[in-house]
Structure formats: C-alpha cells, structure tokens
Design a protein around this motif. Structure first.
Motif, PDB file in Angstrom:
ATOM      1  N   ALA A   1      29.528   4.763 -11.067  1.00  0.00           N
ATOM      2  CA  ALA A   1      29.576   6.127 -11.197  1.00  0.00           C
ATOM      3  C   ALA A   1      31.025   6.442 -11.323  1.00  0.00           C
ATOM      4  O   ALA A   1      31.793   7.380 -11.798  1.00  0.00           O
ATOM      5  CB  ALA A   1      28.849   6.863 -10.269  1.00  0.00           C
TER       6      ALA A   1
ATOM      7  N   MET B   1      25.329  -1.681 -10.819  1.00  0.00           N
ATOM      8  CA  MET B   1      25.509  -0.349 -10.301  1.00  0.00           C
ATOM      9  C   MET B   1      26.978  -0.620  -9.315  1.00  0.00           C
ATOM     10  O   MET B   1      27.763  -0.022  -8.992  1.00  0.00           O
ATOM     11  CB  MET B   1      24.454  -0.078  -9.086  1.00  0.00           C
ATOM     12  CG  MET B   1      24.016  -1.257  -8.178  1.00  0.00           C
ATOM     13  SD  MET B   1      24.718  -1.584  -6.538  1.00  0.00           S
ATOM     14  CE  MET B   1      24.850   0.295  -5.865  1.00  0.00           C
TER      15      MET B   1
ATOM     16  N   TYR C   1      19.046  10.176 -10.918  1.00  0.00           N
ATOM     17  CA  TYR C   1      19.517   9.711  -9.732  1.00  0.00           C
ATOM     18  C   TYR C   1      19.218   8.045 -10.137  1.00  0.00           C
ATOM     19  O   TYR C   1      17.878   7.727 -10.267  1.00  0.00           O
ATOM     20  CB  TYR C   1      19.009   9.829  -8.528  1.00  0.00           C
ATOM     21  CG  TYR C   1      19.509  11.167  -7.807  1.00  0.00           C
ATOM     22  CD1 TYR C   1      20.975  11.659  -8.086  1.00  0.00           C
ATOM     23  CD2 TYR C   1      18.597  12.011  -7.236  1.00  0.00           C
ATOM     24  CE1 TYR C   1      21.403  12.664  -7.471  1.00  0.00           C
ATOM     25  CE2 TYR C   1      19.090  13.251  -6.564  1.00  0.00           C
ATOM     26  CZ  TYR C   1      20.479  13.689  -6.582  1.00  0.00           C
ATOM     27  OH  TYR C   1      20.872  14.766  -6.285  1.00  0.00           O
TER      28      TYR C   1
ATOM     29  N   GLY D   1      20.828   3.757 -10.722  1.00  0.00           N
ATOM     30  CA  GLY D   1      22.061   2.670 -10.528  1.00  0.00           C
ATOM     31  C   GLY D   1      22.248   2.030 -11.661  1.00  0.00           C
ATOM     32  O   GLY D   1      23.015   1.017 -11.601  1.00  0.00           O
ATOM     33  N   ARG D   2      21.722   2.242 -12.950  1.00  0.00           N
ATOM     34  CA  ARG D   2      22.051   1.437 -14.054  1.00  0.00           C
ATOM     35  C   ARG D   2      21.865   2.383 -15.264  1.00  0.00           C
ATOM     36  O   ARG D   2      21.007   3.510 -15.042  1.00  0.00           O
ATOM     37  CB  ARG D   2      20.984   0.460 -14.131  1.00  0.00           C
ATOM     38  CG  ARG D   2      19.567   0.670 -14.134  1.00  0.00           C
ATOM     39  CD  ARG D   2      18.456  -0.291 -14.566  1.00  0.00           C
ATOM     40  NE  ARG D   2      18.638  -1.593 -14.095  1.00  0.00           N
ATOM     41  CZ  ARG D   2      18.023  -2.093 -13.074  1.00  0.00           C
ATOM     42  NH1 ARG D   2      17.412  -0.980 -12.059  1.00  0.00           N
ATOM     43  NH2 ARG D   2      18.317  -3.110 -12.579  1.00  0.00           N
TER      44      ARG D   2
ATOM     45  N   GLU E   1      23.381  12.887 -16.098  1.00  0.00           N
ATOM     46  CA  GLU E   1      23.362  11.600 -15.393  1.00  0.00           C
ATOM     47  C   GLU E   1      24.096  11.777 -13.935  1.00  0.00           C
ATOM     48  O   GLU E   1      25.378  11.759 -13.868  1.00  0.00           O
ATOM     49  CB  GLU E   1      23.975  10.508 -16.173  1.00  0.00           C
ATOM     50  CG  GLU E   1      24.073   9.158 -15.603  1.00  0.00           C
ATOM     51  CD  GLU E   1      22.816   8.488 -15.019  1.00  0.00           C
ATOM     52  OE1 GLU E   1      22.688   8.750 -13.734  1.00  0.00           O
ATOM     53  OE2 GLU E   1      21.917   8.191 -15.609  1.00  0.00           O
TER      54      GLU E   1
ATOM     55  N   TRP F   1      23.693   9.503 -11.235  1.00  0.00           N
ATOM     56  CA  TRP F   1      23.939   8.152 -10.545  1.00  0.00           C
ATOM     57  C   TRP F   1      23.316   8.556  -9.274  1.00  0.00           C
ATOM     58  O   TRP F   1      22.409   9.288  -8.925  1.00  0.00           O
ATOM     59  CB  TRP F   1      25.154   7.490 -10.668  1.00  0.00           C
ATOM     60  CG  TRP F   1      26.020   7.735 -12.043  1.00  0.00           C
ATOM     61  CD1 TRP F   1      26.863   8.466 -12.440  1.00  0.00           C
ATOM     62  CD2 TRP F   1      25.570   6.800 -12.978  1.00  0.00           C
ATOM     63  NE1 TRP F   1      27.247   7.934 -13.682  1.00  0.00           N
ATOM     64  CE2 TRP F   1      26.466   6.885 -14.234  1.00  0.00           C
ATOM     65  CE3 TRP F   1      24.527   5.636 -13.388  1.00  0.00           C
ATOM     66  CZ2 TRP F   1      26.210   6.281 -15.370  1.00  0.00           C
ATOM     67  CZ3 TRP F   1      24.771   5.111 -14.470  1.00  0.00           C
ATOM     68  CH2 TRP F   1      25.523   5.455 -15.543  1.00  0.00           C
TER      69      TRP F   1
END
Length: 716
Positions: A102, A148, A501, A503-504, A519, A521
């Motif tokens: 992010a 991430m 939310y 992580g990828r 997005e 993250w």
C-alpha cells in the motif's frame, strides 16, 4: 570504540566466544520464566554459556525488559560486550501504517520515509536496535502472500522506496541519534520470484534477469547505507542463497562493496540440509560461513560445528574473525559500547501510539488507498444520503495486516467507526458477519439494510492471515460467500461501493457490477478513519497501483513491463497464432500505475526539445497537465521508455521517472522530465550495464497503459 580496539577485542575472545557471537536466539531464551527456555535449550542442545554469549537477540520489545536483559547479559559476558536486539518492524511498531504494498501505491517517497522514522522512534524507545526491513523483493505473482511486504512489481519504484525506508530508519547519525534503528535489507536475493507464487519455493532465472530486475532494489538500499542484509530462503542459480558464495562474496561484498553484517533468515542455515546441498549440520555450517553469513538465526549449526571445522582445518579461522568483527562494528555503529541501553526509556515510551503518530498513520493511509472504479461519480458520498455499511469488514478491526507484531486490533479504527464522523444516516447491522460463512440471519439483515439505503458500502476482502509469510493462495478471488453477498445486495440495490481490505492484488471477478471499488489494502491503525475520509470526500484519492490486478488468476504472473515477443498480440489481434489467451485478454484489469481521483486530469502537448540524445547531453520531455474539474487534486505523472532495438529482448516499457503535482480546479501546468543516456542502460549478455545506440520511445501518462509516445534516438 576505535577500530583498533574492536580488532583487539576479537583477538581477546576465545574460539567458543567468537562462535557464540554468530548465534541469534529468540527473546524467550532470556525470559525470567525458566520453563520458557528450558525446553528450547534442550531441543537445540544449548548450554547456559551459549545463551550468555550469543551475539544478538530476536523479537524482544519493551524498554524495561530490554534494559534488564542488556544488564544481565553484560554482567555474564566475560568481556562486557553488549548484545544487539532485533525485530521485524515492517510497517510500524505499535502505530501500524499501511502494508508496504500500500505504501508503494502512494508513490510518495516522503511518506515512506516518515513511516520508517516513526517506526524507528517507537522501536528504539522500546529497546530495539535493528529492524528486518525494508523488504525490497520484486514481486510479480500475487499468489505469493509476501507481496504485501514489497512495494511492487517495478525495479525503479522499488529502488526509490528502498532508499526512503533506509533513510527513515537510520537517519544521518545512527551512532548518536537514539531515535533511529539500523535497517536490514531483505531477502537477498530474488525471494519474490518463487515459482508458482508458493512461499519458500525454488527460484529459477538467468543471471541477466537477476541483475536487471531483482538486484537494483537491494543495491539502492545498500547505497543508502543499510547496515545489514538478510539471506533469502530460495535458491539462486540452483544454490540456496544462505550457502551461495558467489551471491554474497562476489556480488555483495566485492561488486557492491558491502562491509556490513549478513544474517540468515529464521532457520535458513540448517535448511541447507533440506535443500539437499548439505548432508548434515556440520556441512551446512561450512557452506554458510564460506558464503559469508555472519549471524545464524535460530539454528545452531555454527554453535555445534564451527569450532570443530576450524580445529580440523576445514574452515579458516579468519572467516570467523571477520564475521565477529563485522558484528562488533555494527554494535559500535549503534553506539552500544558507550551506551548499552541506547534509546530504551520507560519514561519516553509515551511516544508510542501518540496522537501525532496516529495522525501521521491516518494521513499516510489516505495516500495509499486506491480508487479503482467510480462509475457515474457515485463517490464521494454526502452526509445527507442514507448509507448502509455492511459486510464482513464493516465493523472489523482486522485492518492491520501481517507483520504488525506489536500492533493491537483493539486500538485500530474500523470503517464503521470512521464513517460515524461523517454521517448520522448510517444503516448498520447488529449481527456478527463472518468472512467465509456468514449466518443466514446476518446475510438477511444486510440485504434488508441495503434495500432501505440510497447507497451501499459493501466492505469485503481478506482476513489478515490470508496474506503474509506462508500465506500463498492458488485462488485469489474473494471468498465465495462474499461474492454471494454481493449478488444478494445487488438484487435489491445496485448502488454498491465495494471497499477492500487485503494484502495482495485480487482477481475481482464476481463484483464487476459494483459502481465503485476502493482498494484500501490493510491500511493500519487508522484504516477506518482514512477510508471514511476517502468515501466522504474529505481526501481526494491520489494513490496509484504499484502492482497490477489481473483480469483472471490464470494470467499471473502479470506485470506491465513484460518482454516483447516474436508474435505480439497487438500486431494482429484477430489472428490465432499470436501470443494471447483464448478466454481472457492479455492485459491487467487494473494496470501498474493506475488509480482514479475525484478530479479529472488531461494530458496535452507531449513534446521533446530535440530528437537526438548523446551521452553528453539530455532531452527534455514536456507535457501539459490540466485539471479539468473544479476540485484540487494530485496527479502522478509517469514517464516510461522503450528501447526499440536492443542486443537482448527489451521490455515493452519501463518506468524511468515520475512526478506528483497538485493542481487547483481548471489549472494547467507544464511538467518536464530530463531523459539522459544513463536511463537507457540495461544489462547485456556479458552482464555489462550499458546502452545501445538507436531508436527509443518516450511515453508519458497517468498509468502504464494510457500513454502518449514520442520517438528519439540515442547517438553514440
């Protein structure tokens, strides 16, 4: 301490004491509770003297505990050498910032530096000396959970962020500035290229590709002064990195002139056995020390066998001495010989999670949240609309993301909590909502609320454990229950804003009919406030993706700077025998560099001041950017270059520079980029980094897809 005294200290140490300096143990071994260390001691075959002399400690936090351990350690250490305390501080200590992917999407180098500086301050006051960050592994496969931790798929952008992280962690005077910590760049090398996106898997690439795409990020961190390098778990040209002499002795030490500390990742020295390059721990110890690994993290191959290898003549004791000296030099660089407790201060721990740090986390999260879709300008919301906030992530505090070691979910702000500051017309469910198997009652309540609302904010995504280390996924779509919820809500109210939310990058099939997609993250402690700031328009989105989102998981690995092919799809899109899929396009759904704003920007008049470039001059490319809207906004102007004819196949485009400009409503401004010969260099067959004379395209635009090109020539 002077260098001569450090050298004399090494000479004064016994062989056993020197070997123990290379051992890193977890904080449990220094616990006051005997049962916490007795079992591990027995299991690892350690003695009290090993623990008393182990050179570094992993995973301890808290000023009181740090001071206690340092005091007891120095009292028991015959020579009074201080220990060194290290930990994984990846995107915040107690104040958690957005995950690195992010942060990469912010394209804001100053924000990354500020994150690192605040993280260092909170860690240092808690007694820590080293962070295992930044991770600068280039990533191209979103199935790999550790994307991430990276800042994305581009070598240039990763390198710039690597520099910023190191500067933020270490500052300008590490020895005397006790609010800073030493940075450890990782994972050397190419950990992000694990085959099939499966963690710890084999990496297989040419040396040329390694040098051109993967090494620049590490090199940038080292040039910025990073004090440590961590080995990667993977192979490099068939040799595990932790035992790869070419990688660490030739490339890192000789070519890059790195004289700092090399530390293994957790258990990586012993894992040389499982890789199949060492028959036992003794051989693993020999391979690692010969490769140049100074610290063995949480295995005991050195402890049990390095002295034996030296005494029998298999390993030169000079290798041990140089490793010990590097460790002592790091302790000296941190000022530990003069100030063994360094920045640890119970009184100063009040800076942790301070209002100022939370505000910085909120502002940096705002800059990291990407507006992917905004059909018919459904966003921003206004405070008079009735908005249903539903879904598994609506009231969730699971917003920190992996590697938020000291972060506490209960201190994080949920989306619902953030939204309440903007509207009194919110419809909120009372039922607890599971990410994967919500109850029928919860779904029915959500649908009922959606039916009553003007607009719906449907909060979806991953749970924290779904990304990070050992969190590879073959299916990167949203959980089926979330897609079913989307369909049920759409049936009663099509005005859906999806927030994510995760992580990828995800395969977003199933939510294509959302009017807007945001997005977020894993955005950290202030996630809910920052996301609400975006949704209600208090902050005009500025973030741009640093990693492509695929149309389908079947496309991955997918990245913008792919190589030219002999049968490019663009040459004959209606032909069968070109490089394409039968069932999906070649292109990312949301490409690298993409992101929307509540302002609208246009690009005109892309010109260059001359068409011939030489090694001695430069070309100035200028573009006029206009904010066509009434609202002030920030645009990230991106410059890409393509080498049209190279000695080896070249990427179809490569990011070479970018600028962020703030434009008031209806304002126009000229933005210029200087193109130099150095920007055109790449790694050739003979591993030399040079440029080729010939034709190039310079392309400028708001992302890697929507570009305007001009041609120039390099003359040599």
């Amino acid at each position: 301490m002077e260098q001569a005294k450090l050298t004399a200290l090494v000479q004064e140490m016994t062989l056993a004491e020197k070997v123990d300096q290379l051992l890193q143990l977890a904080a449990d071994f220094y616990s006051q509770a005997a049962e916490e260390k007795t079992g591990p001691m027995t299991e690892m075959g350690l003695k009290d003297e090993n623990i008393q002399n182990a050179g570094t400690i992993l995973g301890l936090a808290g000023a009181s505990e740090a001071k206690r351990i340092q005091k007891e350690y120095m009292e028991k250490n015959r020579l009074g050498i201080p220990t060194l305390l290290m930990a994984d501080i990846i995107h915040g200590f107690r104040t958690i910032f957005p995950i690195p992917l992010a942060l990469g999407s912010s394209w804001d180098l100053a924000a990354a530096e500020e994150m690192a500086q605040i993280s260092a301050k909170e860690a240092a006051v808690s007694g820590l000396h080293v962070t295992f960050s930044p991770m600068v592994d280039l990533v191209r496969d979103p199935r790999w959970g550790r994307v991430m931790e990276s800042t994305g798929e581009d070598p240039y952008l990763n390198a710039r962020f690597a520099e910023s992280f190191v500067k933020g962690y270490q500052g300008d005077d590490l020895k005397n500035d006790f609010t800073r910590v030493a940075a450890c760049v990782k994972h050397f090398a190419a950990y992000g290229a694990a085959l099939a996106g499966r963690d710890y898997n084999t990496v297989n690439m040419s040396e040329r590709q390694l040098r051109e795409s993967y090494l620049p990020g590490y090199k940038a961190a080292l040039d910025a002064g990073a004090k440590l390098v961590m080995t990667s778990f993977n192979t490099v040209d068939g040799i595990p990195a932790t035992g790869n002499k070419w990688l660490f002795r030739d490339v890192l030490r000789q070519e890059y002139d790195f004289d700092g500390v090399v530390i293994s990742d957790w258990g990586a020295v012993k894992e040389l056995i499982f890789h199949g390059v060492a028959a036992d721990e003794k051989q693993a110890a020999q391979l690692a020390i010969e490769a140049g690994v100074d610290i063995e993290m949480m295995t005991t191959c050195y402890t049990h066998y390095l002295a034996e290898l030296i005494e029998e003549g298999s390993v030169d004791e000079a290798l041990l001495d140089e490793a010990v000296l590097r460790i002592l030099e790091l302790k000296n660089d941190l000022g530990l010989f003069e100030n063994p407790y360094r920045g640890a201060s119970v009184e100063d721990e009040k800076v942790i999670l301070s209002p100022e740090h939370r505000q910085a986390a909120r502002e940096i999260a705002q800059k990291s949240i990407v507006l992917l879709k905004n059909k018919a300008d459904i966003l921003p919301l206004n405070s008079e609309e009735t908005v249903a906030i539903i879904g598994p992530a609506a009231a969730s505090h699971d917003v920190l993301g992996a590697w938020s070691w000291q972060g506490k979910m209960e201190e994080a702000v949920s989306l619902l909590e953030g939204a309440q500051a903007y509207s009194s017309h919110l419809l909120v469910g009372k039922e607890e909502f599971d990410y994967f198997a919500p109850s029928q009652k919860a779904v029915a309540e959500a649908v009922s609320l959606a039916q009553k609302a003007d607009k719906v904010v449907l909060a979806l995504g991953e749970a924290e454990w779904m990304s990070g280390e050992a969190a590879s996924r073959s299916d990167i779509t949203l959980p089926k229950a979330q897609i079913a919820l989307f369909e049920a809500v759409k049936a009663v109210n099509p005005n859906i804003i999806v927030t994510l939310y995760n992580g990828r990058p995800l395969d977003l099939n199933g939510i294509d009919e959302a009017k807007a997609i945001v997005e977020a993250w894993f955005a950290g402690t202030e996630a809910g406030n920052a996301l609400a700031d975006i949704l209600w328009g208090a902050f005009n989105p500025t973030a741009r993706l640093s990693m492509s989102f695929p149309e389908s998981v079947g496309q991955v690995p997918i990245f913008y700077n792919c190589d030219s092919t002999g049968r490019p799809y663009e040459s004959a899109p209606n032909e069968k025998y070109v490089s394409k899929y039968l069932d999906v396009s070649n292109y990312a759904k949301y490409p690298f560099g993409f992101g929307l704003s509540y302002s609208q920007f246009s690009y005109q008049d892309v010109v260059i001041d001359q068409t011939e470039l030489t090694p001695e001059n430069q070309i100035l490319l200028t573009v006029t950017i206009t904010n066509e809207s009434e609202q002030t906004g920030k645009e990230t102007v991106q410059l890409y270059i393509q080498d049209l004819v190279g000695q080896v196949v070249r990427p179809i485009k490569e990011l070479k520079a970018f600028q962020q400009v703030v434009l008031a409503g209806k304002e126009s401004r000229k933005v210029s980029f200087a193109i130099t010969e150095e920007m055109l260099r790449y790694v050739h067959q003979d591993q030399r980094t040079i440029s080729d004379a010939g034709a190039f395209l310079a392309m400028v635009g708001p992302n890697s897809r929507d570009l305007t090109a001009v041609t120039f020539n390099l003359v040599k």
